[in-house]
Design a protein around this motif. Sequence first.
Motif, short mmCIF file in Angstrom:
data_model
loop_
_atom_site.label_atom_id
_atom_site.label_comp_id
_atom_site.label_asym_id
_atom_site.label_seq_id
_atom_site.Cartn_x
_atom_site.Cartn_y
_atom_site.Cartn_z
N LEU A 314 0.82 -1.22 0.00
CA LEU A 314 0.00 0.00 0.00
C LEU A 314 0.85 1.26 0.00
O LEU A 314 0.31 2.36 0.06
N SER A 315 2.16 1.12 -0.11
CA SER A 315 3.06 2.26 0.05
C SER A 315 2.83 3.35 -0.99
O SER A 315 2.87 4.54 -0.67
N PHE A 316 2.55 2.96 -2.25
CA PHE A 316 2.42 3.99 -3.29
C PHE A 316 1.02 4.62 -3.30
O PHE A 316 0.74 5.51 -4.09
N LEU A 317 0.15 4.16 -2.39
CA LEU A 317 -1.19 4.74 -2.27
C LEU A 317 -1.31 5.60 -1.01
O LEU A 317 -2.41 5.97 -0.61
N ALA A 318 -0.19 5.96 -0.42
CA ALA A 318 -0.18 6.63 0.88
C ALA A 318 -0.86 7.99 0.88
O ALA A 318 -1.33 8.45 1.93
N GLU A 319 -0.93 8.67 -0.26
CA GLU A 319 -1.55 9.99 -0.31
C GLU A 319 -3.04 9.94 -0.67
O GLU A 319 -3.66 10.98 -0.87
N LEU A 320 -3.60 8.76 -0.73
CA LEU A 320 -5.03 8.60 -0.98
C LEU A 320 -5.75 8.24 0.31
O LEU A 320 -5.17 7.66 1.22
N ARG A 321 -7.02 8.56 0.36
CA ARG A 321 -7.82 8.28 1.54
C ARG A 321 -8.55 6.94 1.36
O ARG A 321 -9.65 6.88 0.82
N LEU A 322 -7.90 5.91 1.79
CA LEU A 322 -8.44 4.57 1.66
C LEU A 322 -9.16 4.16 2.94
O LEU A 322 -8.71 4.49 4.04
N GLY A 323 -10.25 3.45 2.80
CA GLY A 323 -10.96 2.90 3.94
C GLY A 323 -10.69 1.42 4.02
O GLY A 323 -11.35 0.63 3.35
N LEU A 324 -9.71 1.02 4.83
CA LEU A 324 -9.28 -0.37 4.91
C LEU A 324 -9.52 -0.95 6.29
O LEU A 324 -9.32 -0.27 7.30
N ASP A 325 -9.93 -2.19 6.32
CA ASP A 325 -10.10 -2.91 7.57
C ASP A 325 -8.75 -3.00 8.28
O ASP A 325 -7.72 -3.30 7.67
N GLU A 326 -8.75 -2.78 9.58
CA GLU A 326 -7.50 -2.70 10.33
C GLU A 326 -6.78 -4.04 10.43
O GLU A 326 -5.58 -4.08 10.68
N ARG A 327 -7.49 -5.13 10.20
CA ARG A 327 -6.86 -6.44 10.30
C ARG A 327 -6.48 -6.99 8.93
O ARG A 327 -5.34 -7.38 8.69
N LEU A 328 -7.46 -7.04 8.02
CA LEU A 328 -7.23 -7.68 6.73
C LEU A 328 -6.59 -6.77 5.69
O LEU A 328 -6.09 -7.24 4.68
N GLN A 329 -6.64 -5.44 5.91
CA GLN A 329 -6.17 -4.47 4.91
C GLN A 329 -6.97 -4.60 3.62
O GLN A 329 -6.46 -4.37 2.53
N ALA A 330 -8.23 -4.95 3.76
CA ALA A 330 -9.18 -5.00 2.65
C ALA A 330 -10.20 -3.88 2.86
O ALA A 330 -10.34 -3.36 3.97
N PRO A 331 -10.92 -3.44 1.81
CA PRO A 331 -11.94 -2.41 1.98
C PRO A 331 -12.90 -2.76 3.12
O PRO A 331 -13.30 -3.93 3.27
N VAL A 332 -13.28 -1.77 3.90
CA VAL A 332 -14.03 -2.03 5.13
C VAL A 332 -15.37 -2.72 4.88
O VAL A 332 -15.82 -3.53 5.70
N GLU A 333 -16.01 -2.44 3.76
CA GLU A 333 -17.30 -3.08 3.47
C GLU A 333 -17.12 -4.51 2.98
O GLU A 333 -18.02 -5.33 3.09
N LEU A 334 -15.97 -4.80 2.42
CA LEU A 334 -15.70 -6.14 1.91
C LEU A 334 -15.20 -7.07 3.01
O LEU A 334 -15.50 -8.28 3.00
N ALA A 335 -14.46 -6.54 3.95
CA ALA A 335 -13.76 -7.36 4.94
C ALA A 335 -14.66 -8.36 5.66
O ALA A 335 -14.28 -9.53 5.81
N PRO A 336 -15.88 -7.98 6.12
CA PRO A 336 -16.69 -8.98 6.83
C PRO A 336 -17.10 -10.17 5.96
O PRO A 336 -17.38 -11.24 6.47
N LEU A 337 -17.11 -9.97 4.65
CA LEU A 337 -17.51 -11.04 3.74
C LEU A 337 -16.41 -12.07 3.52
O LEU A 337 -16.69 -13.19 3.09
#
Length: 452
Positions: A314-337
Amino acid sequence: MSQQQLPVVVIGAGPAGLAAAAHLVERGLEPLVLEAGSTAGSAVREWGHVRLFSTWSEVVDPAAEKLLAPTGWVKPDGATYPSGADWAEQYLQPLADVLGDKVRYGATVTGVSRVGRDRIVDADREAQPFTVRIRLADASEQRVLAHAVIDASGTWATPSPIGGDGLPALGEKAASDRISYRVPDLDNPAVRARYAGKRTAVIGSGASAFTALATLAALSTSDDGTGTHALWVLRRGISGSTFGGGTADQLPARGALGLAAKAAVDHGHADAVTGFRTDAIEHDGEQLVLVGDDGRRLDPVDEVIVLTGLRPDLSFLAELRLGLDERLQAPVELAPLIDPNQHSCGTVYPHGVNELSHPEKDVYLVGMKSYGRAPTFLAMTGYEQVRSIAAALAGDREAAERVELTLPETGVCGGAGLFDEPEANPADGGGCCATPSTLTLGIGAPAPSGSC
């Protein structure tokens, strides 16, 4: 040029990235695929010797097939299983060739941001196009402006380390010449010589580990492999779901792969060590000793194969506002699935733009990268993701939110891996829908294996 006239930058010319480009073209949008390697499917080619456990019918994207059809391209037999090399040479490269100058090779993305806006600035943020910084093969740098960014760069380049705590084990770097993070290609004479007649520790419990165990078992029965033996190191215990769904798996080759690993143990080609989390690696003469976090020391081995999963860069995306699950590093809405700590019987729910969106508008992580550290990814999942995203970017919200995919079941509960399982699953104790068959497989050639 207005922001809407700018291309949609797709990072990575692998299966998901090229499928994204095909769907964008179908929607009348202009893609620009940036590929760090010199060919399409560069990462896939690195595991070209591994056979997929999905058939050709399941790894060709429908929009891509429409692009290829007018060129005279003939789809391979849908009931057969391609290797990684087959997939790259017979599908990915022809698709990239059809896309032509919409694909740029030797272009490594080093940063993505909004023009004139770092991640802190709110003012007029969404009105600014994306700026994508790339490094070319000659080490020069360029900027590309984009209307949207689809990151399909995958996770292949960032394998997880040995350490049970997610960090490299003490001594892991010092022993790097005896450690591999890939399934060995025994058709390569140098690789074959590295493992023939040797004692090798295989660390991991997913599809890649199964493939390595079956591969080493086959080597042990060959004329030049006398003395070859594997030590299978698992962080968990062995339960009914350890070897996958067996004959209950709706992807038969995936089920057979787990059974091949079981056969390697049953026939004495591999010894299993359970509940072992590596803390350190020490040298014992010319051999290596794995030391657990509980103080246990395993018998010395000649080589170590680490297949504990992959993780996103995720290093080259550091200046973007990503919503990632704190454990899986997947999008927060996708992570529970897809969370292997909770995911149980049935399939991963098909998903699209709603689950893949971030606070930063028009940025998407797709394919393996969208799953972060979760293991249960299939190629057809990525194709559905990019179909939905392309529809959303084209303004067709109804199509974007429509589910057009049914995924095959694993036949087990408790998060049995569909791809390379990072062993992030909970400890033993979960239930199992279908205990793997006790069928005994002969060791001679590995089962269809590995991924997708």
